[in-house]
Design a protein around this motif. Structure first.
Motif, short mmCIF file in Angstrom:
data_model
loop_
_atom_site.label_atom_id
_atom_site.label_comp_id
_atom_site.label_asym_id
_atom_site.label_seq_id
_atom_site.Cartn_x
_atom_site.Cartn_y
_atom_site.Cartn_z
N LEU A 17 0.84 -1.20 0.00
CA LEU A 17 0.00 0.00 0.00
C LEU A 17 0.87 1.25 0.00
O LEU A 17 0.62 2.20 -0.75
CB LEU A 17 -0.94 -0.01 1.21
N SER A 18 1.93 1.23 0.80
CA SER A 18 2.85 2.36 0.84
C SER A 18 3.50 2.58 -0.53
O SER A 18 3.60 3.72 -1.02
CB SER A 18 3.92 2.12 1.90
N LEU A 21 0.95 4.08 -3.01
CA LEU A 21 0.73 5.50 -2.75
C LEU A 21 1.90 6.33 -3.26
O LEU A 21 1.72 7.40 -3.84
CB LEU A 21 0.52 5.74 -1.26
N LEU A 82 -2.10 8.24 4.60
CA LEU A 82 -2.79 8.11 3.31
C LEU A 82 -2.87 9.44 2.57
O LEU A 82 -2.92 9.46 1.34
CB LEU A 82 -4.20 7.56 3.52
N LEU A 131 1.09 2.75 8.49
CA LEU A 131 -0.11 2.02 8.06
C LEU A 131 -0.28 0.67 8.76
O LEU A 131 -1.38 0.10 8.73
CB LEU A 131 -0.05 1.80 6.54
#
Length: 190
Positions: A17-18, A21, A82, A131
């Motif tokens: 996810l990091s 992004l 986020l 996260l």
């Protein structure tokens, strides 16, 4: 860093996810064209007052707060990470575009290859650490086999997040030391 087998998928999800992004922000930032507004960007001579220590101070003054902001998702339910990580990556992407416009991609890569991967890895880890707790809480909420509730899982992952943040901080510091050396020898103001 010791990671129990149950934490490996959690770590993988948080880091992916990091990375997503970061890449999304970088691509958006690289598409911007701020070169017209930056015509005054010129290299300065090393004699113009740029010392290794002043370059290091400027770099740390920019990178450490960014790293802390990325990690702050650990206490905001991931929200600040986020939001901040894509914005930080947009800045990185637009800076790369600006460098490519003014110096050419070869000179940019030649100037940053030694420190940028370490710095980006540190920021990537810092965002992933921000996260981790929320990913654990979501996993717990969605999994009927989890015995601990989402809040308990969220809090239980703080030590892992802090370890990752510590590693990220060391990487960002190492990158800053390298970057200050590059900037001081090339004579560019950070």
């Amino acid at each position: 860093m010791s990671v129990r087998n149950g934490d490996k998928p959690l770590l993988l999800v948080a880091m992916m996810l990091s990375l997503a992004l970061m890449l999304a922000g970088f691509i958006v930032g690289f598409q911007t064209d701020i070169a017209i507004q930056s015509e005054s960007l010129q290299p300065v001579s090393p004699e113009a007052g740029l010392t290794w220590l002043s370059a290091l101070g400027r770099i740390l003054a920019a990178n450490v707060p960014a790293l802390c902001l990325l990690f702050s998702g650990v206490i905001t339910g991931g929200a600040s990470t986020l939001i901040a990580w894509p914005l930080t990556a947009i800045y990185i992407g637009s800076t790369m575009r600006l460098g490519r416009t003014h110096m050419g991609i070869g000179e940019v890569v030649a100037s940053i290859w030694i420190y940028a991967p370490v710095e980006f890895l540190g920021l990537l880890l810092g965002a992933g650490a921000g996260l981790i707790p929320v990913v654990a809480a979501i996993r717990s909420a969605l999994s009927p086999s989890e015995e601990a509730g989402p809040l308990r899982q969220y809090v239980a992952k703080f030590p892992l997040a802090l370890k990752m943040f510590g590693i990220a901080w060391v990487l960002v510091l190492a990158a800053a030391l390298l970057e200050a050396t590059v900037l001081a020898t090339k004579g560019f103001a950070p």
